[in-house]
Enzyme design. Structure first.
Site, PDB file in Angstrom:
ATOM      1  N   HIS A 205       0.895  -1.182  -0.058  1.00  0.00           N
ATOM      2  CA  HIS A 205      -0.200  -0.034   0.009  1.00  0.00           C
ATOM      3  C   HIS A 205       0.811   1.308  -0.177  1.00  0.00           C
ATOM      4  CE1 HIS A 205      -3.577   1.963  -0.581  1.00  0.00           C
ATOM      5  NE2 HIS A 205      -3.223   3.054   0.315  1.00  0.00           N
ATOM      6  N   TYR A 209       1.688   5.312  -2.867  1.00  0.00           N
ATOM      7  CA  TYR A 209       1.878   6.609  -2.602  1.00  0.00           C
ATOM      8  C   TYR A 209       3.272   6.815  -3.106  1.00  0.00           C
ATOM      9  CZ  TYR A 209      -2.422   6.062  -0.351  1.00  0.00           C
ATOM     10  OH  TYR A 209      -3.687   5.797   0.052  1.00  0.00           O
ATOM     11  N   HIS A 359     -10.694   0.239 -10.086  1.00  0.00           N
ATOM     12  CA  HIS A 359     -10.099   1.156  -8.957  1.00  0.00           C
ATOM     13  C   HIS A 359      -8.688   1.517  -9.654  1.00  0.00           C
ATOM     14  CE1 HIS A 359      -8.650   2.911  -5.527  1.00  0.00           C
ATOM     15  NE2 HIS A 359      -7.908   2.083  -5.255  1.00  0.00           N
ATOM     16  N   PHE A 360      -8.014   0.608  -9.607  1.00  0.00           N
ATOM     17  CA  PHE A 360      -6.579   1.172  -9.687  1.00  0.00           C
ATOM     18  C   PHE A 360      -6.197   1.404 -11.215  1.00  0.00           C
ATOM     19  CE2 PHE A 360      -5.897  -3.825  -9.903  1.00  0.00           C
ATOM     20  CZ  PHE A 360      -5.010  -3.872 -11.157  1.00  0.00           C
ATOM     21  N   HIS A 361      -7.142   1.270 -12.107  1.00  0.00           N
ATOM     22  CA  HIS A 361      -6.852   1.919 -13.446  1.00  0.00           C
ATOM     23  C   HIS A 361      -7.438   3.476 -13.455  1.00  0.00           C
ATOM     24  CE1 HIS A 361      -5.916  -2.015 -15.245  1.00  0.00           C
ATOM     25  NE2 HIS A 361      -5.433  -1.450 -16.159  1.00  0.00           N
ATOM     26  N   ARG A 422     -11.763 -11.318 -10.791  1.00  0.00           N
ATOM     27  CA  ARG A 422     -10.536 -10.510 -11.361  1.00  0.00           C
ATOM     28  C   ARG A 422      -9.364 -11.623 -11.752  1.00  0.00           C
ATOM     29  NH1 ARG A 422      -6.574  -7.651  -6.768  1.00  0.00           N
ATOM     30  NH2 ARG A 422      -5.265  -7.166  -8.814  1.00  0.00           N
ATOM     31  N   ARG A 423      -8.501 -11.391 -12.314  1.00  0.00           N
ATOM     32  CA  ARG A 423      -7.227 -12.162 -12.632  1.00  0.00           C
ATOM     33  C   ARG A 423      -7.965 -13.516 -13.224  1.00  0.00           C
ATOM     34  NH1 ARG A 423      -3.330 -10.805  -7.661  1.00  0.00           N
ATOM     35  NH2 ARG A 423      -2.277  -9.141  -8.725  1.00  0.00           N
TER      36      ARG A 423
HETATM   37 FE1  HAS Z   1      -6.354   1.981  -3.959  1.00  0.00          FE
HETATM   38  C1  HAS Z   1      -6.535  -1.610  -4.014  1.00  0.00           C
HETATM   39  C2  HAS Z   1      -8.089   1.834  -0.955  1.00  0.00           C
HETATM   40  C3  HAS Z   1      -5.491   5.046  -3.531  1.00  0.00           C
HETATM   41  C4  HAS Z   1      -3.680   1.540  -6.463  1.00  0.00           C
HETATM   42  N1  HAS Z   1      -5.238   0.266  -4.890  1.00  0.00           N
HETATM   43  C5  HAS Z   1      -5.577  -1.131  -4.747  1.00  0.00           C
HETATM   44  C6  HAS Z   1      -4.843  -1.693  -5.894  1.00  0.00           C
HETATM   45  C7  HAS Z   1      -3.841  -0.935  -6.554  1.00  0.00           C
HETATM   46  C8  HAS Z   1      -4.315   0.266  -6.068  1.00  0.00           C
HETATM   47  C9  HAS Z   1      -2.985  -1.224  -7.587  1.00  0.00           C
HETATM   48  O1  HAS Z   1      -9.024  -0.194   1.154  1.00  0.00           O
HETATM   49  C10 HAS Z   1      -4.857  -3.292  -6.015  1.00  0.00           C
HETATM   50  C11 HAS Z   1      -3.854  -4.264  -5.417  1.00  0.00           C
HETATM   51  C12 HAS Z   1      -4.239  -5.359  -5.919  1.00  0.00           C
HETATM   52  O2  HAS Z   1      -3.594  -5.873  -6.921  1.00  0.00           O
HETATM   53  O3  HAS Z   1      -4.945  -6.520  -5.149  1.00  0.00           O
HETATM   54  N2  HAS Z   1      -6.602   3.219  -2.497  1.00  0.00           N
HETATM   55  C13 HAS Z   1      -7.591   3.044  -1.446  1.00  0.00           C
HETATM   56  C14 HAS Z   1      -7.903   4.118  -0.844  1.00  0.00           C
HETATM   57  C15 HAS Z   1      -7.048   5.258  -1.765  1.00  0.00           C
HETATM   58  C16 HAS Z   1      -6.454   4.504  -2.393  1.00  0.00           C
HETATM   59  C17 HAS Z   1      -8.533   4.637   0.451  1.00  0.00           C
HETATM   60  N3  HAS Z   1      -4.925   3.082  -4.705  1.00  0.00           N
HETATM   61  C18 HAS Z   1      -4.745   4.310  -4.563  1.00  0.00           C
HETATM   62  C19 HAS Z   1      -3.697   5.045  -5.189  1.00  0.00           C
HETATM   63  C20 HAS Z   1      -3.298   4.079  -6.089  1.00  0.00           C
HETATM   64  C21 HAS Z   1      -3.991   2.789  -5.734  1.00  0.00           C
HETATM   65  C22 HAS Z   1      -3.379   6.521  -5.192  1.00  0.00           C
HETATM   66  C23 HAS Z   1      -2.128   4.043  -7.051  1.00  0.00           C
HETATM   67  C24 HAS Z   1      -1.500   5.153  -7.429  1.00  0.00           C
HETATM   68  N4  HAS Z   1      -7.093   0.293  -2.939  1.00  0.00           N
HETATM   69  C25 HAS Z   1      -7.830   0.457  -1.625  1.00  0.00           C
HETATM   70  C26 HAS Z   1      -8.104  -0.626  -0.726  1.00  0.00           C
HETATM   71  C27 HAS Z   1      -7.631  -1.752  -2.058  1.00  0.00           C
HETATM   72  C28 HAS Z   1      -7.152  -1.016  -2.867  1.00  0.00           C
HETATM   73  C29 HAS Z   1      -8.915  -0.840   0.317  1.00  0.00           C
HETATM   74  C30 HAS Z   1      -7.892  -3.311  -1.482  1.00  0.00           C
HETATM   75  C31 HAS Z   1      -9.094  -3.865  -2.478  1.00  0.00           C
HETATM   76  C32 HAS Z   1      -9.113  -5.084  -2.314  1.00  0.00           C
HETATM   77  O4  HAS Z   1     -10.093  -5.774  -1.671  1.00  0.00           O
HETATM   78  O5  HAS Z   1      -8.302  -6.013  -3.099  1.00  0.00           O
HETATM   79  C33 HAS Z   1      -7.004   6.679  -1.142  1.00  0.00           C
HETATM   80  O6  HAS Z   1      -5.695   7.129  -1.239  1.00  0.00           O
HETATM   81  C34 HAS Z   1      -7.686   7.816  -2.204  1.00  0.00           C
HETATM   82  C35 HAS Z   1      -7.720   8.931  -1.869  1.00  0.00           C
HETATM   83  C36 HAS Z   1      -8.292   9.870  -2.887  1.00  0.00           C
HETATM   84  C37 HAS Z   1      -9.012  10.933  -2.913  1.00  0.00           C
HETATM   85  C38 HAS Z   1      -9.103  11.580  -3.929  1.00  0.00           C
HETATM   86  C39 HAS Z   1      -8.857  13.107  -4.416  1.00  0.00           C
HETATM   87  C40 HAS Z   1      -9.066  13.381  -5.393  1.00  0.00           C
HETATM   88  C41 HAS Z   1      -8.164  14.434  -6.303  1.00  0.00           C
HETATM   89  C42 HAS Z   1      -8.641  14.699  -7.644  1.00  0.00           C
HETATM   90  C43 HAS Z   1      -9.243  16.164  -7.388  1.00  0.00           C
HETATM   91  C44 HAS Z   1     -10.036  16.351  -9.032  1.00  0.00           C
HETATM   92  C45 HAS Z   1     -10.056  17.823  -9.424  1.00  0.00           C
HETATM   93  C46 HAS Z   1     -10.209  17.848 -10.769  1.00  0.00           C
HETATM   94  C47 HAS Z   1      -9.648  18.910  -8.500  1.00  0.00           C
HETATM   95  C48 HAS Z   1      -9.618  11.272  -1.694  1.00  0.00           C
HETATM   96  C49 HAS Z   1      -6.811  14.710  -5.879  1.00  0.00           C
HETATM   97  C50 HAS Z   1     -11.735  18.307 -11.143  1.00  0.00           C
HETATM   98  C51 HAS Z   1     -12.497  16.983 -11.224  1.00  0.00           C
HETATM   99  C52 HAS Z   1     -13.672  16.824 -11.743  1.00  0.00           C
HETATM  100  C53 HAS Z   1     -14.385  15.166 -11.656  1.00  0.00           C
HETATM  101  C54 HAS Z   1     -14.369  17.687 -12.877  1.00  0.00           C
END
Ligand code: HAS
Length: 542
Positions: A205, A209, A359-361, A422-423
């Site tokens: 995890h 980041y 999610h991860f894409h 998946r997979r």
């Molecule tokens: Fe995740 C699984 C929870 C962030 C990557 N994640 C994965 C896997 C990958 C991955 C590769 O809790 C699969 C692993 C595998 O192969 O099994 N992830 C989170 C949470 C966050 C999160 C809470 N993940 C990421 C990031 C990744 C990434 C970043 C890669 C770079 N993830 C999980 C969980 C799993 C998981 C479980 C396990 C699931 C399972 O059961 O297998 C947080 O960090 C996300 C916080 C993000 C935000 C969004 C902020 C928004 C921003 C954009 C603003 C946009 C603007 C533009 C201003 C709060 C900064 C305007 C927008 C418009 C729409 C007009």
């Protein structure tokens, strides 16, 4: 340093495209183009998520430190780091290509790979450590020469990313060197799969980041300038980077909510901490949106929402804006789905379904991939002194990617909620009308996934056209010069406690000890049986 991972990325992108074809039942076989299904999936994950990202980040880190600290690039260390990473990559590539390391990028035992795969992965990590250790003296020297000055925000972000990386690679180094290598060499005959999985996610995890923070550097430092404005708050950027140090590591058990060997109390604790790690990203969303609003207002925008129209979405002189903006849009959805994953009971619905790749894409293949591609092209063109060869195509590349990933992710998310795994080589079973297990319920969503995947593949081809033409183009200037767009801060707060790494690193170590010592103690002393090896192509143990 960028060209080699970019060449590998061609293979990685092609194999990703094949994945959607298998999933939609357009390929109904165990292999295609001589590459077996799990072999292709392993290559796709390892190249795109591990090799490409690590090479890019090391290259970007060297350049960012030299540029913002105004010091020469430590070229000897750069070459050494590059050589070690390259040897590691080649060592790992060999068994992946000959089919003896089809263990996916998570390399969970009891799936067993050729020892060269594990050793190669370890060398790739060691190469990146060399880079990190060569930056620390540069940074401390700069601090001594510039007493009282704030460290440039880009340098803070890159050092935070690599500090997270260094600490989180220690458990996976233990997993590889103490558990996996001796086992794959046949020196031990069984392996503790729960311990291996827990150590992997201890790394896995924070790894996300490590991928994300260089893009946050681009969001905070470069995007506001490209948009024509200022960074809304310098202090918010510093606080976000420091908060990631503490919050990104003690959360790995959220990948193991479904793991029966882990106590529920520990899972609950990691779930709470995972919701905490979303906070610095929420801060980033608001700060980056406020910075874009400031830029749009400076360009004559007005109104509560009217200012959105004044951003340079299709400006070919500010094309990097499109790469970063499309990444932000995808991450908006990646963040929401991440929070769904993190919520213990909802996770039980989506875990191991196609929802997870959706999610991860929108995270790693969203802001991270687009930021890394755009920045690779920007650095290449500036350093070589060439223009972007096909500017219109380049401008459309990230928008096409955004469309492709959105279609792909909607398809996979819905079918994930409907239970699609998946997979899994769906083309052999569920997506094959000739199979007794044929299921129509997922079909239209899988076809949608394939359509999205095809658009994504087209977008990467457009990118490669520009990148490789720029790589071999005749320079317009004799020596290229790097000019990172760098925003001034609108609110340049001085907050001493976010300007020093030491208390944050100390807090990070304490947080990791609290979150990981009890579960590891329980796993190591647990009554689970050790497993004998399996090969991906056989359901029977060796
Ligand atoms: Fe995740 C699984 C929870 C962030 C990557 N994640 C994965 C896997 C990958 C991955 C590769 O809790 C699969 C692993 C595998 O192969 O099994 N992830 C989170 C949470 C966050 C999160 C809470 N993940 C990421 C990031 C990744 C990434 C970043 C890669 C770079 N993830 C999980 C969980 C799993 C998981 C479980 C396990 C699931 C399972 O059961 O297998 C947080 O960090 C996300 C916080 C993000 C935000 C969004 C902020 C928004 C921003 C954009 C603003 C946009 C603007 C533009 C201003 C709060 C900064 C305007 C927008 C418009 C729409 C007009």
């Amino acid at each position: 340093m960028l060209a080699i991972p970019m060449v590998l990325l061609i293979i990685g992108a092609l194999l990703g495209f094949l994945q959607v074809l298998y999933r939609a039942g357009y390929i109904r076989a165990t292999s295609f183009l001589g590459i077996e299904y799990y072999q292709g999936l392993t290559l796709h994950g390892v190249i795109n998520a591990i090799v490409f990202t690590t090479f890019f980040e090391v290259a970007f880190g060297f350049v960012v430190l030299a540029y913002y600290l105004r010091k020469p690039i430590a070229s000897l260390w750069l070459q050494l780091s590059f050589a070690v990473m390259l040897i590691g990559t080649l060592m790992a590539a060999f068994p992946m290509l000959n089919g003896t390391a089809s263990v996916l990028y998570t390399f969970y035992p009891p799936l067993k790979a050729n020892p060269l795969f594990y050793m190669g992965a370890a060398l790739l990590i060691v190469g990146s450590w060399i880079a990190y250790f060569s930056w620390i003296p540069q940074y401390t020297a700069w601090r001594k020469e510039n007493p009282g000055r704030k460290t440039p925000l880009a340098v803070v972000g890159m050092l935070a990313a690599f500090t997270i990386w260094f600490f989180c690679t220690l458990p996976v180094a233990y997993e590889v060197l103490v558990l996996l290598v001796p086992w794959s060499l046949g020196w031990t005959d069984s392996i503790d799969v729960v311990l291996a999985r827990t150590l992997f996610w201890f790394f896995g995890h924070p790894l996300v980041y490590f991928w994300l923070l260089p893009v946050y550097v681009m969001f905070y430092v470069m995007l506001p300038k490209i948009a024509g404005g200022k960074l809304y708050s310098d202090g918010a950027g510093r606080l976000a980077f420091m908060a990631f140090l503490v919050l990104s590591s003690p959360v790995g058990l959220h990948h193991q909510f479904g793991d029966p060997a882990i106590n529920s109390a520990f899972k609950w604790f990691h779930m709470i901490l995972t919701l905490g790690v979303a906070i610095p990203s929420f801060m980033t969303a608001f700060t980056v949106a406020a910075s874009m609003e400031h830029a749009a207002l400076s360009r004559g925008g007005s109104g509560l929402f009217g200012w959105w129209k004044r951003l340079p979405y299709f400006d070919k002189d500010r094309w990097m804006f499109s790469y970063l903006f499309c990444g932000l849009v995808l991450f908006f959805f990646g963040g929401i789905t991440g929070i769904i994953n993190a919520s213990g009971n909802m996770n039980l619905t989506v875990h191991n379904t196609s929802w997870i790749p959706a999610h991860f894409h929108t995270t790693i293949a969203g802001p991270v991939f687009l930021g890394f591609l755009g920045m690779s092209l920007l650095m290449l063109c500036q350093l070589r002194g060439v223009r972007v060869p096909f500017p219109r195509i380049n401008l459309w590349t990230p928008w096409l990617w955004l469309i492709g990933v959105s279609i792909f992710s909607i398809g996979l998310s819905v079918s994930g909620i409907l239970g699609e795994p998946r997979r899994t080589n769906l083309g052999l079973l569920y997506a094959n009308p000739e199979s007794a297990r044929h299921l129509v319920i997922w079909h239209k969503w899988a076809v949608m996934g394939a359509l999205g995947g095809a658009i994504m593949f087209l977008s990467t081809l457009f990118f490669f056209m520009n990148f490789f033409t720029a790589l071999f183009a005749k320079p317009l200037e004799k020596t290229g010069e790097l000019r990172f767009p760098t925003a001034e801060a609108l609110h340049d707060e001085t907050i001493p406690w976010v300007q020093n790494f030491k208390p944050w690193v100390a807090a990070m170590i304490v947080a990791v000890l609290i979150a990981y010592v009890p579960p590891l103690y329980e796993v190591v002393g647990g009554s689970q049986k050790k497993a004998v090896p399996y090969r991906p192509w056989s359901p029977a143990p060796e």
